[in-house]
Structure formats: structure tokens, C-alpha cells
Design a protein around this motif. Structure first.
Motif, short mmCIF file in Angstrom:
data_model
loop_
_atom_site.label_atom_id
_atom_site.label_comp_id
_atom_site.label_asym_id
_atom_site.label_seq_id
_atom_site.Cartn_x
_atom_site.Cartn_y
_atom_site.Cartn_z
N ASP A 190 -10.42 -13.85 -2.31
CA ASP A 190 -9.76 -13.91 -3.42
C ASP A 190 -9.86 -15.18 -4.33
N ALA A 191 -9.95 -16.18 -3.81
CA ALA A 191 -10.19 -17.45 -4.43
C ALA A 191 -11.63 -17.54 -5.29
N VAL A 192 -12.60 -17.05 -5.01
CA VAL A 192 -14.02 -16.99 -5.46
C VAL A 192 -13.77 -15.99 -6.74
N SER A 193 -13.22 -14.92 -6.46
CA SER A 193 -12.90 -13.84 -7.66
C SER A 193 -12.08 -14.30 -8.52
N SER A 194 -11.05 -15.14 -8.10
CA SER A 194 -10.32 -15.89 -9.42
C SER A 194 -10.82 -16.84 -9.89
N ARG A 195 -11.73 -17.65 -9.41
CA ARG A 195 -12.48 -18.55 -10.28
C ARG A 195 -13.19 -18.00 -11.04
N GLY A 196 -13.94 -17.11 -10.69
CA GLY A 196 -15.08 -16.27 -11.67
C GLY A 196 -14.26 -15.72 -12.92
N TRP A 197 -12.99 -15.15 -12.89
CA TRP A 197 -12.23 -14.72 -13.95
C TRP A 197 -11.71 -16.12 -14.70
N ALA A 198 -11.54 -17.26 -13.89
CA ALA A 198 -11.13 -18.37 -14.66
C ALA A 198 -12.14 -18.90 -15.57
N PHE A 199 -13.42 -18.87 -15.00
CA PHE A 199 -14.64 -19.34 -15.63
C PHE A 199 -14.46 -18.70 -17.16
N GLY A 200 -14.33 -17.25 -16.94
CA GLY A 200 -14.70 -16.43 -18.06
C GLY A 200 -13.61 -16.69 -19.04
N TYR A 201 -12.46 -16.86 -18.70
CA TYR A 201 -11.49 -17.02 -19.72
C TYR A 201 -11.34 -18.36 -20.40
N ALA A 202 -11.83 -19.33 -19.55
CA ALA A 202 -12.12 -20.66 -20.21
C ALA A 202 -13.16 -20.54 -21.24
N ALA A 203 -14.54 -19.97 -20.98
CA ALA A 203 -15.58 -19.94 -22.01
C ALA A 203 -14.89 -19.02 -23.21
N GLY A 204 -14.17 -17.95 -23.10
CA GLY A 204 -13.84 -17.43 -24.14
C GLY A 204 -12.88 -18.05 -24.96
N ALA A 205 -11.93 -18.84 -24.48
CA ALA A 205 -10.94 -19.97 -25.21
C ALA A 205 -11.99 -21.02 -26.04
N LEU A 206 -12.77 -21.39 -25.38
CA LEU A 206 -13.83 -22.54 -26.04
C LEU A 206 -14.57 -22.14 -26.91
N VAL A 207 -15.15 -20.98 -26.76
CA VAL A 207 -15.97 -20.24 -27.96
C VAL A 207 -15.07 -19.98 -29.20
N LEU A 208 -14.04 -19.35 -28.61
CA LEU A 208 -13.10 -18.84 -29.78
C LEU A 208 -12.59 -19.74 -30.70
N ILE A 209 -12.29 -21.11 -29.95
CA ILE A 209 -11.58 -22.31 -30.68
C ILE A 209 -12.90 -22.68 -32.02
N ALA A 210 -14.20 -22.82 -31.26
CA ALA A 210 -15.14 -22.99 -32.22
C ALA A 210 -15.39 -21.98 -33.34
N ASN A 211 -15.22 -20.88 -32.94
CA ASN A 211 -15.54 -19.50 -34.08
C ASN A 211 -14.32 -19.79 -35.00
N LEU A 212 -13.06 -20.27 -34.56
CA LEU A 212 -11.98 -20.20 -35.54
C LEU A 212 -12.01 -21.20 -36.54
N VAL A 213 -12.64 -22.35 -36.00
CA VAL A 213 -12.85 -23.67 -37.02
C VAL A 213 -13.86 -23.32 -38.00
N LEU A 214 -15.04 -22.52 -37.71
CA LEU A 214 -15.93 -21.96 -38.48
C LEU A 214 -15.35 -20.80 -39.56
N PHE A 215 -14.54 -20.09 -38.98
CA PHE A 215 -14.00 -18.94 -39.90
C PHE A 215 -12.90 -19.37 -40.80
N LEU A 216 -11.94 -20.33 -40.25
CA LEU A 216 -11.01 -20.64 -41.19
C LEU A 216 -11.53 -21.71 -42.09
N ALA A 217 -12.69 -22.51 -41.90
CA ALA A 217 -12.96 -23.66 -42.94
C ALA A 217 -14.53 -23.25 -43.46
N HIS A 218 -14.78 -22.03 -43.61
CA HIS A 218 -16.26 -21.39 -43.89
C HIS A 218 -16.64 -22.22 -45.23
#
Length: 448
Positions: free
Chosen positions: A163-191
Motif C-alpha cells: 500500500d505504501a509503495v504503490s501510494s508513493r509511486g502515484w505521488a511521484f507521478g503527480y508531483a512530476a506532472g505538477a512540476l512540468v505543468l508549471i513550467a509548461n504554463l509559464v512558457l504558454f502564458l508568456a510565450h
């Protein structure tokens, strides 16, 4: 000396297991960016605009001579990719278990998907067919690679850790998604500040997801290890083994009962994710920037939600925690029905509720299923798990669309999805999971 060696061996094994688990987390970190930036945010609107550029006077494109409304091309491409994935997954799963060589297959599927995603940089003008082909390849490759990735879980984590290992895997995925999305939005909104057009900014965002996917896949490929199957399994042909797996699953009716419950409530989850932006824009009149911020909010809160529900599972068991999350999903959708139009604050509150239960529902479902898989058949059983996810993901959108067609109300459409969580709750509550674990030949954890 002998005692010291015996004491050191479990310590060494635990350290090696932790190292392998940390490597495993990074595949979620690598490929979840594709799901967030490409599928959820950027590709749908962009590919639709490219298809409309290529459309005839009546608004149709003609892939392979078939007339298709330009506005439907993205949805049809996603559906076709699901069909391809459903056909390929059981064959790859059988091959992985038959040979014991999951890692090379994971490498092939990951880098095929990453390359197709990076190739989206060249999606411009009226190249809608290129976009559809790249989407088909990337989406199918991700589905197959996730099946292989998930099948490692019962091999790298003992029952009490899953349970803990699976939850950490999902958390890693969502953290990466948020991090890259922030960078994407900076580029998109200030292109303009970066000296690129909006179209070029979107293509950079799409391609960067593929580069991220490929770069971070190196970590799990370095740390995960293959486990050889018994000789008699290696000699069995893949198609014959697949047929045997289908027969074998019929011998584990409780495992199938869990799969049915998961199929239903997860279809509800996937439909909420895909249709929430439609609800926000069409029914609530919210802007694109508001919807993108809401997606980012879901990603960030899903990290804490996955980890928090993982901790709850240690106390109450995965099954009870999942059941609680299904109640939370039902309450969240009920609240969504009453959201006032033109009020971003309340839509953000709704997004927060979704984020808090999203990651945990999926992570704990994966770890619970891992207890119901007979040893040595992980990849094949997880191919069925992924197929139950991907292969039935059309049912929720169909109900959503039919409800809107009959009532003309997106509020009625969103509340109709409560049925998936209610039915899924009832079916999961009826599964005796301890007996299901024993029937699969696995040790029963203290909490499940």
C-alpha cells in the motif's frame, strides 16, 4: 561468522529492495507527465485546431477516406489507441511472464511512447494525420508500459509494504506532472516574452513531455531487475499461455469480482477527470486559464492525497480506505451538481476534493489487486487489470454524453456519474478480500 553472515543477509536484501523500489517510483515520475501535459491539457485542443485547419468546407477531415468531423478527430484517435493497447497488452504480458524479461519490454514500450511524444513538436499546419498517428502510438505504448511497470509491484514489495509503495509511486507521478505543468504554463502564458508563437509554445510543451519521459526512464531501467520464470513456463508459446491465463482467472472468481468492481468505479474516476473541464467551461462558464489552474491544483493535492490514504490503509486496510474514497467521490460529485456558474473559487474547491481522493483511490486499488495475483503471473494478470481500465473507459463518457443529449444539462450529466461509484462501492464491499488473497496462494497481510 556464520551468524553474522545470516544477520547481514536480510539487511542486504532489505537495502536492495529499497533501492529497487526507489527506481520503480521513477517510472511514474517519468511517464505521468505525458498524461498531465499532453493528454489532459494541451493535445486535445491543439490537435483539434490542426484538424480544423485541414477540414473541408463542411468541417470534415478524411483520414483513409473516412469522413470525420474535425472536432471529433482527437476523441476517435484516443479510442483507437485504447483498442490497440487492449489487443497488445495480453500478448506482451504473456511474453514478459514467459521469459521473465520485463525490463527490455518496458524499455521498448517506454521509448516508443517517448519518441512519439517528442515527435509531436512537428505537429503544425494541417498535419492532423501525423498528430493522430503519434497519439495512437504514444497512448498505446504508455498503456502497455504501465502494465509492465505495475506488474513489478508484487515482486519488489512484500505484502505489508505494498500500500505504501504503490501510494508513493502515484505521488511521484503527480508531483512530476505538477512540476512540468508549471513550467509548461509559464512558457504558454508568456510565450511572447520567450520570442515564440503560441503554437510553437504548445509544440515545445508536447515535445518536452517526451524528452522528460525518456530521460527519467533510465532510472528504473538501471535499478529494476528481471526475475527468471521456471523453465516450463519459458517454453510455453505466448498465445497458448494467454489462453491458459484466461482459464486460470476463471479459477479465481474473487479476483474477477474485484476486477469488476474496479472496472466500474475506475470508469467513473476516469470520466470525471476527462469531463470536468467540459463541465467547467460549458456549464459554469469558466475561462481556460481557470481550468488549467484547477488541473494543476488537482495534481498538487493528489500527491498529499495518495500519501495520506496510504497511511490510512496501514490503519484501516486498503479495502476499507478505498470504500471510504468512493463515498468521498459521491459527495464531491453531489456538491459539483450545485456549483454556481461563473464562480472559480467553488470550482477550485471541487478540484481540491477530487485531488485529495484521486491518487489514493488509484494507488490502493493497484496494491490491493497485487495481493490477488498468483505468483509468477504478475504481468499477465496486470494486463487484465490495465485492460479493465483502458478497455471499458468508454462507458462513463457514453453515459455522460447520453445524459446531456437527453436532458440538455451538464449538471444532470455530471451527477449521472454517481452511479459508477455507488455500484462500485456495493460490488467491492461484497468481495471477501482475505479469502481472495488466500485463494490466489498469497500470504494474507495483517491489514487489508
Amino acid at each position: 561468522m556464520g551468524t553474522d553472515t545470516a544477520q547481514a543477509r536480510p539487511t542486504d536484501e532489505a537495502a536492495e529492495r529499497r533501492r529497487e523500489q526507489r527506481g520503480w517510483y521513477f517510472y511514474d515520475w517519468a511517464c505521468s507527465v505525458y498524461s498531465t501535459s499532453v493528454l489532459t491539457v494541451f493535445l486535445g485542443p491543439y490537435l483539434t485546431s490542426v484538424a480544423k485547419s485541414a477540414a473541408d468546407a463542411d468541417g470534415y477531415v478524411h483520414p483513409l477516406g473516412v469522413p470525420v468531423r474535425a472536432g471529433s478527430f482527437f476523441a476517435y484517435s484516443v479510442s483507437l489507441s485504447v483498442i490497440v493497447a487492449v489487443v497488445v497488452m495480453p500478448l506482451v504480458g504473456a511474453a514478459a511472464d514467459r521469459t521473465g524479461r520485463k525490463k527490455p519490454l518496458l524499455a521498448v514500450t517506454a521509448y516508443v511512447g517517448a519518441a512519439a511524444t517528442a515527435g509531436m513538436f512537428f505537429l503544425d499546419g494541417d498535419r492532423y494525420l501525423l498528430g493522430g498517428a503519434l497519439l495512437l502510438v504514444a497512448n498505446a505504448a504508455q498503456a502497455v508500459s504501465m502494465m509492465l511497470y505495475n506488474s513489478y509491484l508484487p515482486q519488489i514489495a512484500p505484502p505489508e509494504e505494498r500500500d505504501a509503495v504503490s501510494s508513493r509511486g502515484w505521488a511521484f507521478g503527480y508531483a512530476a506532472g505538477a512540476l512540468v505543468l508549471i513550467a509548461n504554463l509559464v512558457l504558454f502564458l508568456a510565450h511572447d516574452s520567450f520570442g515564440v508563437s503560441e503554437s510553437t509554445a504548445v509544440r515545445i510543451c508536447l515535445a518536452s513531455a517526451g524528452l522528460w519521459w525518456g530521460a527519467f526512464t533510465l532510472i528504473p531501467l538501471k535499478r529494476l531487475r528481471d526475475r527468471r520464470s521456471p523453465v516450463e513456463e519459458i517454453t510455453a508459446p505466448g498465445l497458448r499461455r494467454l489462453a491458459a491465463t484466461v482459464r486460470d482467472m476463471r479459477r479465481h472468481p474473487l479476483t474477477l469480482s474485484f476486477l469488476l468492481a474496479y472496472l466500474i468505479y475506475n470508469d467513473g474516476i476516469q470520466t470525471v477527470i476527462s469531463q470536468a473541464s467540459v463541465y467547467g467551461s460549458e456549464e459554469l462558464g469558466l475561462s481556460q486559464s481557470t481550468l488549467i489552474v484547477a488541473v494543476l491544483l488537482v495534481q498538487v493535492l493528489a500527491v498529499g492525497g495518495a500519501l495520506g490514504m496510504g497511511r490510512l490503509a496501514r490503519t484501516y486496510g486498503a479495502r476499507r480506505t478505498i470504500l471510504g474514497s468512493l463515498v468521498a467521490w459521491t459527495v464531491t460529485l453531489g456538491a459539483g451538481y450545485f456549483l454556481p456558474a461563473g464562480a472559480p473559487f467553488w470550482f477550485f474547491v471541487l478540484a481540491s476534493g477530487i485531488g485529495l481522493v484521486l491518487g489514493g483511490s488509484q494507488a490502493l486499488s493497484r496494491s490491493l489487486f497485487s495481493h490477488l495475483v498468483p505468483a509468477g503471473k504478475e504481468a499477465e494478470y496486470f494486463s487484465a487489470y490495465e485492460m479493465s481500465d483502458r478497455g471499458m473507459s468508454w462507458l462513463g463518457p457514453l453515459l455522460f454524453g447520453l445524459t446531456y443529449q437527453l436532458t440538455g444539462s451538464y449538471r444532470d450529466a455530471i451527477i449521472s456519474l454517481v452511479a459508477f461509484f455507488v455500484v462500485g462501492f456495493v460490488l467491492l464491499a461484497r468481495v471477501p478480500v482475505r479469502q481472495a488473497v488466500r485463494d490466489a496462494g498469497n500470504p494474507v497481510p495483517e491489514r487489508i
